[in-house]
Design a protein around this motif. Structure first.
Motif, PDB file in Angstrom:
ATOM      1  N   UNK A  36       0.837  -1.207   0.000  1.00 55.95           N
ATOM      2  CA  UNK A  36       0.000   0.000   0.000  1.00 55.95           C
ATOM      3  C   UNK A  36       0.865   1.248   0.000  1.00 55.95           C
ATOM      4  N   UNK A  37       1.841   1.262   0.881  1.00 58.03           N
ATOM      5  CA  UNK A  37       2.686   2.431   1.050  1.00 58.03           C
ATOM      6  C   UNK A  37       3.522   2.716  -0.195  1.00 58.03           C
ATOM      7  N   UNK A  38       4.109   1.692  -0.773  1.00 57.20           N
ATOM      8  CA  UNK A  38       4.923   1.865  -1.983  1.00 57.20           C
ATOM      9  C   UNK A  38       4.098   2.426  -3.136  1.00 57.20           C
ATOM     10  N   UNK A  39       2.905   1.921  -3.300  1.00 57.23           N
ATOM     11  CA  UNK A  39       2.021   2.412  -4.359  1.00 57.23           C
ATOM     12  C   UNK A  39       1.656   3.872  -4.145  1.00 57.23           C
ATOM     13  N   UNK A  40       1.344   4.227  -2.905  1.00 56.87           N
ATOM     14  CA  UNK A  40       0.942   5.600  -2.597  1.00 56.87           C
ATOM     15  C   UNK A  40       2.091   6.589  -2.768  1.00 56.87           C
ATOM     16  N   UNK A  41       3.318   6.156  -2.497  1.00 57.41           N
ATOM     17  CA  UNK A  41       4.468   7.058  -2.548  1.00 57.41           C
ATOM     18  C   UNK A  41       5.124   7.145  -3.925  1.00 57.41           C
ATOM     19  N   UNK A  42       4.657   6.372  -4.867  1.00 57.14           N
ATOM     20  CA  UNK A  42       5.243   6.404  -6.209  1.00 57.14           C
ATOM     21  C   UNK A  42       5.081   7.788  -6.831  1.00 57.14           C
ATOM     22  N   UNK A  43       6.191   8.381  -7.220  1.00 58.54           N
ATOM     23  CA  UNK A  43       6.180   9.694  -7.852  1.00 58.54           C
ATOM     24  C   UNK A  43       6.065  10.854  -6.877  1.00 58.54           C
ATOM     25  N   UNK A  44       6.101  10.599  -5.583  1.00 54.95           N
ATOM     26  CA  UNK A  44       5.977  11.632  -4.564  1.00 54.95           C
ATOM     27  C   UNK A  44       7.351  12.224  -4.279  1.00 54.95           C
ATOM     28  N   UNK A  45       7.431  13.538  -4.174  1.00 53.58           N
ATOM     29  CA  UNK A  45       8.703  14.223  -3.947  1.00 53.58           C
ATOM     30  C   UNK A  45       9.058  14.401  -2.476  1.00 53.58           C
ATOM     31  N   UNK A  46       8.059  14.517  -1.626  1.00 47.59           N
ATOM     32  CA  UNK A  46       8.302  14.741  -0.197  1.00 47.59           C
ATOM     33  C   UNK A  46       7.206  14.064   0.611  1.00 47.59           C
ATOM     34  N   UNK A  47       7.543  13.703   1.855  1.00 48.26           N
ATOM     35  CA  UNK A  47       6.587  13.013   2.725  1.00 48.26           C
ATOM     36  C   UNK A  47       6.500  13.735   4.052  1.00 48.26           C
ATOM     37  N   UNK A  48       5.276  13.986   4.488  1.00 47.72           N
ATOM     38  CA  UNK A  48       5.009  14.436   5.862  1.00 47.72           C
ATOM     39  C   UNK A  48       4.265  13.289   6.522  1.00 47.72           C
TER      40      UNK A  48
END
Length: 65
Positions: A36-48
């Motif tokens: 779930x997490x890998x799919x959601x973070x694909x292409x994301x530049x920053x995480x809060x």
């Protein structure tokens, strides 16, 4: 106001209030589930991360992998 595109990832998406659907995408998932997490973070530049619960260390570890 920012024009940044936001990906909001939550176990309980019904508790999240989308204020601008043209730039906010809501995904249901759990930080303890790497798929779930890998799919959601694909292409994301920053995480809060606003983590909670007894497994905070594991959740944080999954995010930074």
């Amino acid at each position: 106001m920012s024009d940044a595109q936001l990906v909001l990832f939550a176990r309980h998406p019904d508790r999240v209030n989308i204020t601008n659907s043209s730039r906010e995408k809501l995904i249901k998932g759990d930080t303890l589930n790497l798929n779930d997490l890998s799919s959601a973070m694909e292409g994301v530049d920053a995480v809060y991360a606003n983590l909670a619960g007894k497994d905070i260390a594991k959740q944080a570890q999954n995010i930074v992998i």
